[in-house]
Design an enzyme around this catalytic site. Structure first.
Site, PDB file in Angstrom:
ATOM      1  CB  SER A 264       4.910   2.498   3.280  1.00  0.00           C
ATOM      2  OG  SER A 264       4.288   2.245   4.530  1.00  0.00           O
ATOM      3  CE  LYS A 265      -1.147  -2.463  -0.252  1.00  0.00           C
ATOM      4  NZ  LYS A 265      -0.832  -3.793  -0.639  1.00  0.00           N
ATOM      5  NE  ARG A 266       3.410  -2.125   8.233  1.00  0.00           N
ATOM      6  CZ  ARG A 266       2.559  -2.546   9.166  1.00  0.00           C
ATOM      7  NH1 ARG A 266       1.634  -3.440   8.875  1.00  0.00           N
ATOM      8  NH2 ARG A 266       2.643  -2.076  10.398  1.00  0.00           N
ATOM      9  CD  GLU A 269      -2.246  -2.141   4.154  1.00  0.00           C
ATOM     10  OE1 GLU A 269      -1.478  -2.618   5.027  1.00  0.00           O
ATOM     11  OE2 GLU A 269      -2.232  -2.503   2.959  1.00  0.00           O
TER      12      GLU A 269
END
Ligand code: GLU
Length: 508
Positions: A264-266, A269
Protein backbone atom coordinates in the site's frame (compact mmCIF):
# COMPACT_ATOMS: atom_id res chain seq x y z
CA UNK A 1 -1.31 -15.80 -32.75
CA UNK A 2 -2.11 -12.78 -34.82
CA UNK A 3 -3.60 -9.37 -35.19
CA UNK A 4 -6.64 -10.72 -33.41
CA UNK A 5 -4.85 -10.38 -30.13
CA UNK A 6 -6.25 -7.26 -28.54
CA UNK A 7 -5.61 -6.39 -24.92
CA UNK A 8 -6.55 -3.36 -22.93
CA UNK A 9 -5.23 -1.54 -19.92
CA UNK A 10 -8.32 -0.06 -18.30
CA UNK A 11 -7.42 2.16 -15.37
CA UNK A 12 -9.87 4.38 -13.54
CA UNK A 13 -8.58 7.93 -13.14
CA UNK A 14 -9.16 8.02 -9.39
CA UNK A 15 -5.67 9.08 -8.33
CA UNK A 16 -2.07 8.34 -9.24
CA UNK A 17 -1.45 5.01 -10.90
CA UNK A 18 0.02 2.57 -8.39
CA UNK A 19 3.01 0.46 -9.49
CA UNK A 20 0.62 -2.50 -9.41
CA UNK A 21 -1.38 -0.74 -12.12
CA UNK A 22 1.76 -0.09 -14.10
CA UNK A 23 2.63 -3.78 -13.86
CA UNK A 24 -0.81 -4.62 -15.29
CA UNK A 25 -0.12 -2.21 -18.15
CA UNK A 26 3.30 -3.78 -18.69
CA UNK A 27 1.99 -7.35 -18.86
CA UNK A 28 -0.71 -6.30 -21.32
CA UNK A 29 1.87 -4.46 -23.40
CA UNK A 30 4.28 -7.40 -23.43
CA UNK A 31 1.54 -9.81 -24.43
CA UNK A 32 0.35 -7.53 -27.24
CA UNK A 33 3.85 -6.90 -28.58
CA UNK A 34 4.85 -10.54 -28.35
CA UNK A 35 1.91 -11.61 -30.48
CA UNK A 36 1.80 -8.64 -32.83
CA UNK A 37 -1.53 -7.60 -31.35
CA UNK A 38 -2.96 -4.28 -30.17
CA UNK A 39 -2.39 -2.65 -26.79
CA UNK A 40 -5.38 -0.46 -25.96
CA UNK A 41 -5.68 2.18 -23.28
CA UNK A 42 -9.25 2.60 -22.05
CA UNK A 43 -10.05 5.15 -19.40
CA UNK A 44 -12.77 3.83 -17.09
CA UNK A 45 -14.17 7.06 -15.74
CA UNK A 46 -17.85 6.29 -15.24
CA UNK A 47 -17.70 6.81 -11.49
CA UNK A 48 -17.65 10.60 -11.51
CA UNK A 49 -17.62 10.79 -7.70
CA UNK A 50 -14.16 9.23 -7.67
CA UNK A 51 -12.79 11.15 -10.64
CA UNK A 52 -9.56 12.99 -9.83
CA UNK A 53 -8.35 15.76 -12.14
CA UNK A 54 -4.88 15.10 -13.49
CA UNK A 55 -5.10 11.35 -13.00
CA UNK A 56 -5.59 10.58 -16.69
CA UNK A 57 -2.65 12.73 -17.64
CA UNK A 58 -0.62 10.95 -15.00
CA UNK A 59 -1.49 7.60 -16.59
CA UNK A 60 -0.38 8.85 -20.01
CA UNK A 61 2.84 10.23 -18.63
CA UNK A 62 3.66 7.08 -16.66
CA UNK A 63 3.10 4.88 -19.72
CA UNK A 64 5.19 7.19 -21.90
CA UNK A 65 8.01 7.26 -19.34
CA UNK A 66 8.17 3.46 -19.49
CA UNK A 67 7.81 3.36 -23.29
CA UNK A 68 4.55 1.40 -23.01
CA UNK A 69 2.93 3.21 -25.89
CA UNK A 70 -0.70 2.30 -26.56
CA UNK A 71 -1.76 1.54 -30.10
CA UNK A 72 -5.25 2.80 -29.41
CA UNK A 73 -6.49 5.13 -26.72
CA UNK A 74 -7.94 8.58 -25.99
CA UNK A 75 -4.82 10.30 -27.34
CA UNK A 76 -3.93 7.76 -30.02
CA UNK A 77 -7.42 7.28 -31.42
CA UNK A 78 -8.31 4.03 -33.18
CA UNK A 79 -11.17 2.24 -34.84
CA UNK A 80 -12.98 1.25 -31.64
CA UNK A 81 -13.28 4.61 -29.90
CA UNK A 82 -14.07 6.67 -28.06
CA UNK A 83 -11.71 5.24 -25.47
CA UNK A 84 -12.99 7.20 -22.49
CA UNK A 85 -16.06 5.54 -21.03
CA UNK A 86 -17.64 8.85 -20.06
CA UNK A 87 -17.74 9.60 -23.81
CA UNK A 88 -19.50 6.28 -24.49
CA UNK A 89 -22.29 6.88 -22.03
CA UNK A 90 -25.10 6.38 -24.56
CA UNK A 91 -23.87 2.93 -25.52
CA UNK A 92 -24.47 1.11 -22.27
CA UNK A 93 -28.15 1.51 -21.36
CA UNK A 94 -29.38 -0.71 -24.17
CA UNK A 95 -27.45 -3.65 -22.76
CA UNK A 96 -28.79 -3.07 -19.27
CA UNK A 97 -32.34 -3.05 -20.65
CA UNK A 98 -31.61 -6.15 -22.70
CA UNK A 99 -30.60 -7.97 -19.52
CA UNK A 100 -33.86 -6.90 -17.88
CA UNK A 101 -35.88 -8.11 -20.88
CA UNK A 102 -34.14 -11.45 -20.80
CA UNK A 103 -34.90 -11.84 -17.11
CA UNK A 104 -31.30 -11.58 -15.96
CA UNK A 105 -31.64 -8.19 -14.34
CA UNK A 106 -34.31 -6.08 -12.71
CA UNK A 107 -35.20 -2.52 -11.74
CA UNK A 108 -34.74 -1.65 -8.09
CA UNK A 109 -36.24 1.47 -6.57
CA UNK A 110 -34.92 1.18 -3.02
CA UNK A 111 -33.60 4.54 -1.96
CA UNK A 112 -30.13 4.91 -0.45
CA UNK A 113 -31.85 5.76 2.86
CA UNK A 114 -33.92 2.57 2.79
CA UNK A 115 -30.87 0.46 2.05
CA UNK A 116 -28.93 2.22 4.78
CA UNK A 117 -31.68 1.51 7.29
CA UNK A 118 -31.66 -2.16 6.30
CA UNK A 119 -27.89 -2.32 6.70
CA UNK A 120 -28.17 -0.89 10.19
CA UNK A 121 -31.00 -3.25 11.16
CA UNK A 122 -28.98 -6.23 10.04
CA UNK A 123 -25.90 -4.92 11.80
CA UNK A 124 -27.85 -4.66 15.04
CA UNK A 125 -28.65 -8.37 14.68
CA UNK A 126 -24.98 -9.11 14.04
CA UNK A 127 -25.67 -9.87 10.39
CA UNK A 128 -24.77 -8.27 7.06
CA UNK A 129 -27.40 -7.08 4.67
CA UNK A 130 -26.87 -8.37 1.17
CA UNK A 131 -29.09 -7.63 -1.81
CA UNK A 132 -29.37 -11.16 -3.16
CA UNK A 133 -31.71 -14.09 -3.75
CA UNK A 134 -32.64 -14.20 -0.07
CA UNK A 135 -33.66 -10.57 0.23
CA UNK A 136 -34.58 -9.41 -3.28
CA UNK A 137 -38.17 -10.64 -3.06
CA UNK A 138 -38.83 -8.51 0.01
CA UNK A 139 -37.58 -5.26 -1.48
CA UNK A 140 -38.86 -2.48 -3.73
CA UNK A 141 -38.07 -3.76 -7.19
CA UNK A 142 -39.63 -4.95 -10.41
CA UNK A 143 -39.61 -8.53 -9.11
CA UNK A 144 -41.97 -7.68 -6.28
CA UNK A 145 -44.14 -5.13 -8.10
CA UNK A 146 -46.75 -5.37 -10.78
CA UNK A 147 -45.31 -4.55 -14.19
CA UNK A 148 -47.66 -1.58 -14.48
CA UNK A 149 -46.35 -0.19 -11.21
CA UNK A 150 -42.76 -0.51 -12.37
CA UNK A 151 -43.62 1.24 -15.61
CA UNK A 152 -45.42 3.99 -13.77
CA UNK A 153 -42.53 4.64 -11.43
CA UNK A 154 -40.10 4.78 -14.33
CA UNK A 155 -42.29 7.11 -16.34
CA UNK A 156 -42.72 9.37 -13.31
CA UNK A 157 -38.95 9.67 -13.18
CA UNK A 158 -38.45 7.80 -9.92
CA UNK A 159 -34.71 7.05 -9.58
CA UNK A 160 -33.82 3.40 -10.04
CA UNK A 161 -30.90 1.10 -10.58
CA UNK A 162 -30.69 -2.06 -12.64
CA UNK A 163 -29.31 -5.02 -10.73
CA UNK A 164 -28.00 -8.28 -12.10
CA UNK A 165 -29.88 -11.30 -10.81
CA UNK A 166 -28.12 -14.53 -10.00
CA UNK A 167 -30.11 -17.74 -9.91
CA UNK A 168 -29.16 -19.25 -6.53
CA UNK A 169 -27.63 -22.70 -6.26
CA UNK A 170 -25.85 -22.65 -9.61
CA UNK A 171 -22.23 -23.55 -10.16
CA UNK A 172 -20.57 -20.83 -12.18
CA UNK A 173 -17.59 -22.33 -13.99
CA UNK A 174 -14.91 -20.06 -15.34
CA UNK A 175 -11.46 -20.39 -16.76
CA UNK A 176 -8.57 -18.24 -15.68
CA UNK A 177 -5.33 -18.60 -17.64
CA UNK A 178 -3.31 -18.25 -14.43
CA UNK A 179 -5.44 -20.23 -12.02
CA UNK A 180 -7.12 -22.78 -14.22
CA UNK A 181 -10.75 -23.58 -13.60
CA UNK A 182 -12.51 -21.48 -11.00
CA UNK A 183 -15.91 -22.55 -9.68
CA UNK A 184 -18.17 -20.30 -7.63
CA UNK A 185 -21.57 -21.03 -6.09
CA UNK A 186 -23.98 -18.36 -7.33
CA UNK A 187 -25.70 -18.29 -3.92
CA UNK A 188 -22.65 -16.49 -2.54
CA UNK A 189 -23.02 -13.58 -4.97
CA UNK A 190 -24.96 -10.38 -4.52
CA UNK A 191 -27.09 -8.58 -7.08
CA UNK A 192 -24.63 -5.99 -8.31
CA UNK A 193 -25.79 -2.68 -9.69
CA UNK A 194 -25.10 -2.42 -13.42
CA UNK A 195 -26.78 0.81 -14.35
CA UNK A 196 -28.27 3.89 -12.72
CA UNK A 197 -31.20 5.92 -13.97
CA UNK A 198 -28.94 8.96 -14.28
CA UNK A 199 -27.66 7.20 -17.39
CA UNK A 200 -24.34 6.04 -16.03
CA UNK A 201 -23.29 2.42 -16.15
CA UNK A 202 -21.27 1.00 -13.28
CA UNK A 203 -17.84 -0.46 -13.81
CA UNK A 204 -19.19 -3.99 -14.38
CA UNK A 205 -21.55 -3.12 -17.22
CA UNK A 206 -19.24 -0.70 -18.98
CA UNK A 207 -16.29 -3.06 -18.65
CA UNK A 208 -18.06 -6.08 -20.13
CA UNK A 209 -19.77 -4.13 -22.90
CA UNK A 210 -16.56 -2.38 -23.90
CA UNK A 211 -14.49 -5.53 -23.88
CA UNK A 212 -16.88 -6.97 -26.43
CA UNK A 213 -17.32 -3.81 -28.51
CA UNK A 214 -13.57 -3.24 -28.56
CA UNK A 215 -13.00 -6.88 -29.57
CA UNK A 216 -10.73 -7.51 -26.60
CA UNK A 217 -9.28 -11.01 -26.81
CA UNK A 218 -7.55 -11.23 -23.41
CA UNK A 219 -8.28 -9.48 -20.14
CA UNK A 220 -5.10 -9.29 -18.10
CA UNK A 221 -5.72 -7.55 -14.81
CA UNK A 222 -5.01 -7.62 -11.09
CA UNK A 223 -6.23 -10.35 -8.80
CA UNK A 224 -8.49 -7.89 -6.98
CA UNK A 225 -10.86 -8.28 -9.94
CA UNK A 226 -11.12 -12.04 -9.66
CA UNK A 227 -14.21 -11.79 -7.38
CA UNK A 228 -15.94 -9.88 -10.20
CA UNK A 229 -15.27 -12.64 -12.69
CA UNK A 230 -18.41 -14.72 -11.92
CA UNK A 231 -20.54 -11.63 -12.53
CA UNK A 232 -18.73 -10.75 -15.74
CA UNK A 233 -18.86 -14.28 -17.10
CA UNK A 234 -22.55 -14.51 -16.18
CA UNK A 235 -23.19 -11.25 -18.01
CA UNK A 236 -21.46 -12.50 -21.16
CA UNK A 237 -23.58 -15.62 -21.00
CA UNK A 238 -26.81 -13.73 -20.34
CA UNK A 239 -26.12 -11.39 -23.25
CA UNK A 240 -25.34 -14.42 -25.42
CA UNK A 241 -21.84 -13.16 -25.96
CA UNK A 242 -20.02 -16.24 -24.79
CA UNK A 243 -18.35 -16.71 -28.17
CA UNK A 244 -16.98 -13.18 -27.90
CA UNK A 245 -15.93 -13.51 -24.28
CA UNK A 246 -12.24 -12.69 -23.78
CA UNK A 247 -9.81 -15.02 -22.06
CA UNK A 248 -9.01 -13.95 -18.53
CA UNK A 249 -5.71 -13.83 -16.68
CA UNK A 250 -5.60 -12.43 -13.15
CA UNK A 251 -2.19 -11.29 -11.93
CA UNK A 252 -1.09 -12.14 -8.39
CA UNK A 253 -1.04 -9.41 -5.78
CA UNK A 254 2.06 -7.34 -5.13
CA UNK A 255 2.77 -7.85 -1.43
CA UNK A 256 4.39 -5.68 1.24
CA UNK A 257 8.13 -6.25 1.80
CA UNK A 258 7.19 -8.40 4.81
CA UNK A 259 5.05 -10.56 2.55
CA UNK A 260 1.99 -9.94 4.72
CA UNK A 261 -0.78 -8.19 2.84
CA UNK A 262 -1.08 -6.04 -0.24
CA UNK A 263 1.54 -3.34 -0.88
CA UNK A 264 0.00 0.00 0.00
CA UNK A 265 0.85 3.66 -0.15
CA UNK A 266 1.48 3.57 3.59
CA UNK A 267 4.11 0.84 3.18
CA UNK A 268 5.98 3.18 0.88
CA UNK A 269 5.73 6.04 3.36
CA UNK A 270 6.91 3.82 6.22
CA UNK A 271 9.72 2.19 4.27
CA UNK A 272 10.83 5.32 2.42
CA UNK A 273 10.28 3.98 -1.08
CA UNK A 274 7.88 5.10 -3.81
CA UNK A 275 4.83 3.04 -4.78
CA UNK A 276 4.02 5.31 -7.72
CA UNK A 277 5.91 5.58 -11.00
CA UNK A 278 5.87 9.39 -10.99
CA UNK A 279 5.64 12.03 -8.31
CA UNK A 280 2.06 12.96 -7.53
CA UNK A 281 0.63 16.00 -5.86
CA UNK A 282 -2.86 15.43 -4.55
CA UNK A 283 -4.96 18.21 -6.11
CA UNK A 284 -7.12 18.47 -3.00
CA UNK A 285 -4.75 18.10 -0.07
CA UNK A 286 -1.50 19.11 -1.76
CA UNK A 287 0.07 15.99 -0.30
CA UNK A 288 3.06 14.84 -2.32
CA UNK A 289 3.81 11.19 -2.98
CA UNK A 290 7.25 10.37 -4.34
CA UNK A 291 7.69 8.68 -7.70
CA UNK A 292 10.28 6.33 -9.12
CA UNK A 293 11.16 8.77 -11.88
CA UNK A 294 11.89 11.65 -9.51
CA UNK A 295 13.79 9.40 -7.09
CA UNK A 296 16.25 8.71 -9.87
CA UNK A 297 15.10 5.35 -11.16
CA UNK A 298 15.60 4.56 -14.81
CA UNK A 299 12.44 3.46 -16.62
CA UNK A 300 14.33 0.37 -17.82
CA UNK A 301 14.96 -0.64 -14.20
CA UNK A 302 11.35 -0.01 -13.25
CA UNK A 303 10.07 -2.16 -16.09
CA UNK A 304 12.51 -4.90 -15.21
CA UNK A 305 11.61 -5.02 -11.54
CA UNK A 306 7.88 -4.90 -12.25
CA UNK A 307 8.12 -7.69 -14.81
CA UNK A 308 9.50 -10.03 -12.20
CA UNK A 309 6.70 -9.31 -9.75
CA UNK A 310 4.48 -12.23 -10.57
CA UNK A 311 6.13 -13.42 -13.77
CA UNK A 312 9.00 -15.85 -13.85
CA UNK A 313 11.13 -16.48 -16.94
CA UNK A 314 11.80 -20.04 -15.78
CA UNK A 315 15.58 -19.39 -15.74
CA UNK A 316 17.96 -17.58 -13.39
CA UNK A 317 18.03 -14.52 -15.60
CA UNK A 318 17.03 -11.40 -13.70
CA UNK A 319 18.10 -8.58 -15.98
CA UNK A 320 15.92 -7.92 -18.97
CA UNK A 321 15.50 -5.15 -21.47
CA UNK A 322 12.00 -4.37 -22.69
CA UNK A 323 12.81 -6.15 -25.96
CA UNK A 324 13.95 -9.26 -24.10
CA UNK A 325 10.82 -9.19 -21.97
CA UNK A 326 8.68 -9.07 -25.09
CA UNK A 327 10.53 -12.09 -26.43
CA UNK A 328 10.33 -14.12 -23.22
CA UNK A 329 6.90 -13.18 -21.90
CA UNK A 330 4.13 -15.71 -21.66
CA UNK A 331 0.97 -15.85 -19.59
CA UNK A 332 1.83 -19.45 -18.71
CA UNK A 333 4.77 -18.20 -16.66
CA UNK A 334 2.67 -15.92 -14.46
CA UNK A 335 2.59 -17.25 -10.91
CA UNK A 336 -0.39 -17.66 -8.65
CA UNK A 337 1.07 -16.60 -5.35
CA UNK A 338 1.60 -13.01 -4.29
CA UNK A 339 4.88 -11.36 -5.25
CA UNK A 340 6.80 -9.70 -2.45
CA UNK A 341 8.05 -6.22 -3.22
CA UNK A 342 11.65 -5.71 -2.14
CA UNK A 343 12.76 -2.04 -2.09
CA UNK A 344 16.44 -3.02 -1.79
CA UNK A 345 16.15 -5.20 -4.85
CA UNK A 346 14.60 -2.23 -6.64
CA UNK A 347 17.81 -0.28 -6.01
CA UNK A 348 19.82 -3.25 -7.23
CA UNK A 349 17.89 -3.23 -10.49
CA UNK A 350 18.64 0.43 -10.93
CA UNK A 351 22.30 -0.15 -10.22
CA UNK A 352 22.42 -2.90 -12.80
CA UNK A 353 20.66 -0.88 -15.48
CA UNK A 354 22.90 2.09 -14.76
CA UNK A 355 25.83 -0.12 -15.71
CA UNK A 356 24.24 -0.74 -19.12
CA UNK A 357 23.56 2.86 -20.16
CA UNK A 358 25.77 4.03 -23.04
CA UNK A 359 28.81 5.89 -21.72
CA UNK A 360 27.97 9.10 -23.57
CA UNK A 361 24.52 9.24 -22.05
CA UNK A 362 25.87 8.90 -18.54
CA UNK A 363 28.55 11.43 -19.32
CA UNK A 364 25.89 13.97 -20.31
CA UNK A 365 24.00 13.32 -17.07
CA UNK A 366 27.16 13.72 -14.99
CA UNK A 367 28.11 16.90 -16.83
CA UNK A 368 24.75 18.38 -15.98
CA UNK A 369 25.51 17.85 -12.30
CA UNK A 370 28.98 19.33 -12.69
CA UNK A 371 27.59 22.36 -14.44
CA UNK A 372 25.29 23.01 -11.48
CA UNK A 373 28.41 23.10 -9.32
CA UNK A 374 30.06 25.53 -11.71
CA UNK A 375 32.51 22.91 -12.97
CA UNK A 376 33.23 22.60 -16.67
CA UNK A 377 33.25 19.31 -18.54
CA UNK A 378 35.97 17.96 -20.78
CA UNK A 379 35.05 15.03 -22.96
CA UNK A 380 38.35 13.18 -22.38
CA UNK A 381 38.20 13.50 -18.64
CA UNK A 382 34.56 12.36 -18.54
CA UNK A 383 35.48 9.36 -20.63
CA UNK A 384 37.99 8.42 -17.95
CA UNK A 385 35.64 9.21 -15.09
CA UNK A 386 32.44 7.42 -16.13
CA UNK A 387 33.85 3.87 -15.78
CA UNK A 388 35.33 4.76 -12.38
CA UNK A 389 32.13 6.14 -10.89
CA UNK A 390 29.46 4.06 -12.58
CA UNK A 391 30.06 0.84 -10.58
CA UNK A 392 29.90 2.79 -7.33
CA UNK A 393 26.44 4.29 -7.66
CA UNK A 394 22.83 3.11 -7.70
CA UNK A 395 21.48 6.43 -8.95
CA UNK A 396 22.80 9.19 -11.17
CA UNK A 397 22.23 11.72 -8.39
CA UNK A 398 24.79 9.87 -6.26
CA UNK A 399 27.47 10.92 -8.73
CA UNK A 400 28.68 14.02 -6.86
CA UNK A 401 29.02 12.19 -3.55
CA UNK A 402 31.25 9.65 -5.21
CA UNK A 403 33.13 11.99 -7.50
CA UNK A 404 33.55 15.42 -5.88
CA UNK A 405 37.19 14.74 -5.00
CA UNK A 406 38.02 14.39 -8.68
CA UNK A 407 37.28 18.09 -8.91
CA UNK A 408 37.85 19.56 -5.47
CA UNK A 409 40.57 19.23 -2.87
CA UNK A 410 39.47 17.82 0.47
CA UNK A 411 38.87 20.57 2.99
CA UNK A 412 38.89 18.33 6.00
CA UNK A 413 40.12 14.89 6.92
CA UNK A 414 37.94 12.18 8.43
CA UNK A 415 38.91 12.09 12.14
CA UNK A 416 38.45 8.32 12.51
CA UNK A 417 40.75 7.62 9.57
CA UNK A 418 43.27 10.17 10.83
CA UNK A 419 43.29 8.53 14.24
CA UNK A 420 43.77 5.11 12.73
CA UNK A 421 46.33 5.97 10.04
CA UNK A 422 48.26 9.07 10.99
CA UNK A 423 51.20 7.85 13.07
CA UNK A 424 54.54 9.41 13.92
CA UNK A 425 56.30 7.74 11.02
CA UNK A 426 53.56 8.56 8.52
CA UNK A 427 54.73 12.01 7.29
CA UNK A 428 58.15 10.61 6.41
CA UNK A 429 56.63 7.72 4.50
CA UNK A 430 54.23 10.00 2.64
CA UNK A 431 57.14 12.27 1.69
CA UNK A 432 58.99 9.28 0.25
CA UNK A 433 55.89 8.40 -1.72
CA UNK A 434 55.67 12.00 -2.92
CA UNK A 435 59.27 11.91 -4.12
CA UNK A 436 58.58 8.74 -6.04
CA UNK A 437 55.52 10.25 -7.67
CA UNK A 438 57.39 13.38 -8.67
CA UNK A 439 59.60 11.21 -10.84
CA UNK A 440 57.00 8.66 -11.91
CA UNK A 441 56.75 8.86 -15.67
CA UNK A 442 54.44 8.23 -17.45
CA UNK A 443 51.90 9.27 -14.84
CA UNK A 444 49.43 6.57 -15.74
CA UNK A 445 47.42 4.33 -13.45
CA UNK A 446 49.32 1.14 -14.38
CA UNK A 447 52.71 2.72 -14.10
CA UNK A 448 51.94 4.48 -10.81
CA UNK A 449 50.69 1.18 -9.44
CA UNK A 450 53.87 -0.61 -10.36
CA UNK A 451 56.12 2.06 -8.85
CA UNK A 452 54.13 2.48 -5.65
CA UNK A 453 53.94 -1.26 -5.04
CA UNK A 454 57.68 -1.48 -5.61
CA UNK A 455 58.30 1.23 -3.01
CA UNK A 456 56.05 -0.49 -0.47
CA UNK A 457 57.80 -3.80 -0.99
CA UNK A 458 61.28 -2.32 -0.84
CA UNK A 459 60.57 -0.71 2.51
CA UNK A 460 58.56 -3.59 3.94
CA UNK A 461 55.55 -1.31 4.59
CA UNK A 462 52.01 -2.59 5.04
CA UNK A 463 50.12 -2.08 1.75
CA UNK A 464 46.78 -1.39 3.45
CA UNK A 465 48.25 1.22 5.78
CA UNK A 466 50.12 3.10 3.04
CA UNK A 467 47.28 3.06 0.56
CA UNK A 468 44.73 4.22 3.08
CA UNK A 469 46.91 7.03 4.31
CA UNK A 470 47.58 8.13 0.76
CA UNK A 471 43.84 8.01 0.11
CA UNK A 472 43.27 10.14 3.20
CA UNK A 473 45.54 12.82 1.74
CA UNK A 474 43.94 12.72 -1.69
CA UNK A 475 40.25 12.54 -0.76
CA UNK A 476 40.04 13.22 2.97
CA UNK A 477 38.55 9.88 3.94
CA UNK A 478 39.03 6.15 3.58
CA UNK A 479 36.57 5.48 0.77
CA UNK A 480 36.54 6.08 -2.95
CA UNK A 481 37.44 4.43 -6.22
CA UNK A 482 40.75 2.84 -7.19
CA UNK A 483 43.53 5.19 -6.08
CA UNK A 484 45.83 4.69 -9.03
CA UNK A 485 43.01 5.65 -11.40
CA UNK A 486 42.22 8.67 -9.27
CA UNK A 487 45.89 9.72 -9.28
CA UNK A 488 46.09 9.50 -13.05
CA UNK A 489 42.91 11.52 -13.39
CA UNK A 490 44.15 14.23 -11.03
CA UNK A 491 47.59 14.41 -12.63
CA UNK A 492 50.95 14.65 -10.96
CA UNK A 493 50.76 18.29 -9.97
CA UNK A 494 47.43 18.00 -8.22
CA UNK A 495 48.41 14.76 -6.46
CA UNK A 496 51.57 16.35 -5.07
CA UNK A 497 49.69 19.49 -4.06
CA UNK A 498 47.09 17.49 -2.16
CA UNK A 499 49.75 15.42 -0.45
CA UNK A 500 51.68 18.49 0.63
CA UNK A 501 48.53 20.15 1.95
CA UNK A 502 47.51 17.03 3.87
CA UNK A 503 50.92 16.40 5.38
CA UNK A 504 51.10 20.04 6.46
CA UNK A 505 47.65 20.09 8.02
CA UNK A 506 47.83 16.70 9.70
CA UNK A 507 51.31 17.07 11.09
CA UNK A 508 50.54 19.95 13.47
N1 GLU B 1 -11.15 0.09 -14.14
C1 GLU B 1 -10.63 -1.07 -13.49
C2 GLU B 1 -9.41 -0.64 -12.69
O1 GLU B 1 -9.32 0.48 -12.37
C3 GLU B 1 -10.28 -2.08 -14.55
C4 GLU B 1 -10.38 -3.50 -14.14
C5 GLU B 1 -10.29 -4.40 -15.35
O2 GLU B 1 -9.20 -4.39 -15.97
O3 GLU B 1 -11.25 -5.03 -15.70
O4 GLU B 1 -8.53 -1.39 -12.38
Amino acid sequence: MSQDIRVRFAPSPTGPLHIGGLRTALFNYLFARKHGGAFILRIEDTDRTRYVPGAEQYINEALAWCRLDPDEGPLQGGGFGPYRQSERKEIYSRYAFRLVEKGNAYYAFDTPEELDRLRKEYEAKGETFIYDARTRYTLRNSLTMERSMTEELISKGEPYVIRFMFEPGQEIRMKDLVRGEVVVDSSTLDDKVLYKSDGMPTYHLANVVDDVLMAVSHVIRGEEWLPSLPLHVSMYRALEWENMMPHFAHLPLILKPTGKGKLSKRDGEKGGFPVFPLKWEDPETGEISPGYREEGYLPEACINLLALLGWNPGTDQELFSLEELIREFSIGKIGRSGAKFDPEKAKWFNHQHLQMIPEEELSVAFCRILKEKGIGCEADRMKALVPLIRPRINFIHEFWDQAWFFFRRPESYDPATVKKRWKEHTPAEMRMLMKLLEKCDPFTSAHIEKEVKGLIEKNGWGTGAVMNTWRLLLVGSSTGPALFDLAEFLGREEVIARMEKGIRELSV
